[in-house]
Design an enzyme around this catalytic site. Structure first.
Site, short mmCIF file in Angstrom:
data_model
loop_
_atom_site.label_atom_id
_atom_site.label_comp_id
_atom_site.label_asym_id
_atom_site.label_seq_id
_atom_site.Cartn_x
_atom_site.Cartn_y
_atom_site.Cartn_z
N VAL A 14 0.82 -1.21 0.00
CA VAL A 14 0.00 0.00 0.00
C VAL A 14 0.86 1.27 0.00
O VAL A 14 0.64 2.19 -0.80
CB VAL A 14 -0.95 0.00 1.21
CG1 VAL A 14 -1.66 1.33 1.33
CG2 VAL A 14 -1.97 -1.12 1.07
N ARG A 35 8.62 -8.26 -5.92
CA ARG A 35 9.03 -9.67 -5.96
C ARG A 35 7.95 -10.53 -6.58
O ARG A 35 8.25 -11.44 -7.37
CB ARG A 35 9.34 -10.15 -4.53
CG ARG A 35 9.83 -11.59 -4.47
CD ARG A 35 10.11 -11.99 -3.04
NE ARG A 35 8.92 -11.91 -2.20
CZ ARG A 35 8.86 -12.28 -0.94
NH1 ARG A 35 9.96 -12.73 -0.33
NH2 ARG A 35 7.74 -12.18 -0.25
N SER A 131 6.35 9.08 7.24
CA SER A 131 5.16 8.96 8.07
C SER A 131 3.97 9.64 7.41
O SER A 131 4.11 10.68 6.78
CB SER A 131 5.40 9.60 9.44
OG SER A 131 4.21 9.54 10.22
N GLY A 132 2.82 9.04 7.61
CA GLY A 132 1.59 9.61 7.09
C GLY A 132 0.60 8.56 6.65
O GLY A 132 -0.52 8.88 6.25
N LYS A 186 12.45 8.81 13.03
CA LYS A 186 11.17 8.18 12.71
C LYS A 186 10.75 7.21 13.81
O LYS A 186 9.56 7.10 14.15
CB LYS A 186 11.27 7.44 11.37
CG LYS A 186 10.01 6.66 10.97
CD LYS A 186 8.76 7.53 10.96
CE LYS A 186 7.60 6.91 10.20
NZ LYS A 186 7.24 5.55 10.53
N HIS A 189 9.39 9.27 16.57
CA HIS A 189 8.08 9.73 16.10
C HIS A 189 7.04 8.66 16.38
O HIS A 189 5.96 8.94 16.92
CB HIS A 189 8.14 10.04 14.60
CG HIS A 189 6.79 10.13 13.94
ND1 HIS A 189 6.04 9.02 13.62
CD2 HIS A 189 6.06 11.19 13.52
CE1 HIS A 189 4.91 9.39 13.04
NE2 HIS A 189 4.90 10.71 12.98
N ASN A 190 7.34 7.42 16.02
CA ASN A 190 6.38 6.35 16.21
C ASN A 190 6.14 6.06 17.70
O ASN A 190 5.03 5.72 18.10
CB ASN A 190 6.85 5.08 15.51
CG ASN A 190 6.64 5.14 14.01
OD1 ASN A 190 6.58 6.22 13.43
ND2 ASN A 190 6.56 3.99 13.37
#
Length: 478
Positions: A14, A35, A131-132, A186, A189-190
């Site tokens: 996604v 793959r 991120s987003g 990151k 951030h998470n």
């Protein structure tokens, strides 16, 4: 002759598909490879069919050969062994000066290692936190790159073109530093994201326990979003609370109360332990998810519980204050960790820049990040020492305390609110009880202690029992 692609992307899940469409929208010709070839075929026949800016390759060698030089290759595959496997396949195909950008959630230590390993092959390696979620990847994420600095001049225009844009017109993408700096930012951030979700979940628990309907909860939280708590997670929480199932009942109450996690919150807590930084709210958020996973045990424990605690008596204004103050503490702790990691690894992180990258596009985007950005740009040592932030938390303090007290009395778990308040109290205390702990350590282990009436750095030992002598732990430490 086919026009070479400006950039290539491997991994069409996604996030990968949406990032490709974002790149194409901004004028970049993109080559893609997955793959599983059928995934590539379906993507090219569907969302990527229009415009002619996206070309697929079933063969990895053809994919690499179809890129303009120096090649720019983005990886969006599962963190860990999958990244190493892709790199192993790329090494024989790329040339000196080519650039590989890992845009997944890789552990920063893996990125540090890969920067060195790929440099040995002449490849400039970048670990870029993105991120987003799905919508951010499609329409503008926050991008946090770090690694081989020689890559930045060659990829900055491309990455900044697809990034989210803050209200002041600044793209939420900038170079953060060498090695694993980008992926570390990151990761933190998470971790903060885990905390933000937990404090909202606790507000929901208390509202529910106080007898509010889901529509009332939704309206209240949406109103909070019109002020200082304006944020993406506030908005989606209000939406979730207002959503009904097919039978008209709240959909949220049909969702099993066991929360999953993918590891970045845990990594944040582990790193905080290693660096000696008190990221307690994120830790409690991680542990709350772990506790939630024991559904069967919780049901048995609840059946055996003899206490009848009754409803919670809290005001929505106090809840708003508890939510706000706890969030500020969580961000303060997160930036403490970033500063310590920067010092440890020599990244020279600019904390104001980090805050600026989180103002749009990412999951934790929030209005008060502008205030946090300005505080660090003005050189504040700690967020809670900034006069404006300290005043805002001070205004929220009384309500915050009432909420924690009411929750404890009623038996509603609020680990994030209570741990944040405990940190706030300890951080703001001139005297804490650690002197007793240090005495205990000296009593049983001769670990020594400092005295308040002697210069710092001078250590003492007491023979507490009269039988221990003057040998201290320092005498036998390896």
């Amino acid at each position: 002759m086919t026009t070479p692609a400006d950039v290539g992307l491997i991994g069409l899940a996604v996030m990968g598909q949406n990032l490709v469409l974002n790149l194409a929208d901004h004028g970049h010709r993109v080559a893609v490879h997955n793959r599983t070839t059928s995934v590539t075929d379906e993507f090219l026949a569907g969302a990527a069919a229009e415009g002619g800016a996206i070309v697929g390759h079933a063969d990895l060698a053809d994919f690499v050969a179809g890129l303009a030089r120096p090649r720019k290759i983005i990886l969006l595959v599962k963190a860990g062994a999958a990244v190493d496997a892709v790199l192993e396949g790329l090494v024989p195909l790329v040339d000196t000066g080519d650039i590989v950008i890992d845009a997944g959630n890789s552990l920063y230590t893996d990125t540090e290692r890969r920067v060195v390993e790929m440099a040995e092959h002449g490849v400039r390696y970048v670990g870029a936190g993105v991120s987003g979620g799905e919508q951010g990847a499609r329409h503008g994420p926050s991008i946090m790159p770090g690694g081989d600095a020689g890559a930045w001049p060659l990829i900055s225009d491309m990455l900044r073109s697809i990034a989210a844009v803050a209200d002041d017109g600044t793209p939420c993408c900038d170079w953060l530093g060498p090695g694993g700096a980008g992926h570390y930012v990151k990761m933190v951030h998470n971790g903060i994201e885990y905390g933000d979700m937990q404090v909202l979940a606790e507000a929901y628990s208390l509202m529910k326990a106080s007898g509010m309907s889901h529509r009332e909860m939704s309206e209240t939280i949406r109103k909070w979003g019109e002020g200082a708590l304006d944020s993406f997670l506030i908005d989606i929480t209000a939406d979730i609370l207002a959503t009904e199932d097919d039978d008209g009942s709240p959909l949220l109450e049909k969702i099993l109360d066991t929360a999953g996690q993918k590891g970045t919150g845990k990594w944040t807590v582990i790193s905080s332990m290693e660096l000696g930084q008190p990221v307690s709210l994120v830790a409690e958020a991680v542990y709350a998810r772990i506790v939630s996973s024991f559904k069967d045990l919780r049901m048995r424990a609840a059946a055996a519980r003899s206490t009848d605690t009754g409803p919670v008596d809290v005001s929505v204004d106090d809840l708003r204050d508890a939510l706000y103050a706890s969030k500020i503490v969580s961000y303060a702790q997160g930036f403490m960790l970033l500063r310590a990691a920067s010092d440890e690894h020599g990244w020279d992180l600019e904390l104001g820049k980090v805050a600026s990258l989180w103002r749009a596009g990412c999951i934790i985007r929030a209005a008060f990040l502008d205030d946090i950005m300005r505080a660090f740009q003005q050189g504040v040592e700690h967020l809670l020492l900034d006069p404006g932030v300290a005043a805002a938390v001070g205004r929220a303090e009384a309500g915050w305390r009432r909420v924690v007290a009411a929750a404890v009395t009623a038996g509603v778990p609020v680990p994030a609110y209570s741990s944040a308040l405990a940190f706030f109290d300890a951080f703001g205390s001139e005297q804490v009880s650690a002197n007793l702990i240090q005495a205990q350590r000296d009593y049983f282990g001769a670990h020594t202690y400092e005295r308040v009436d002697r210069p710092r750095g001078t250590f003492f030992h007491t023979d507490w029992t009269g039988r221990g002598g003057q040998t201290t732990s320092g005498s036998y430490q390896a």
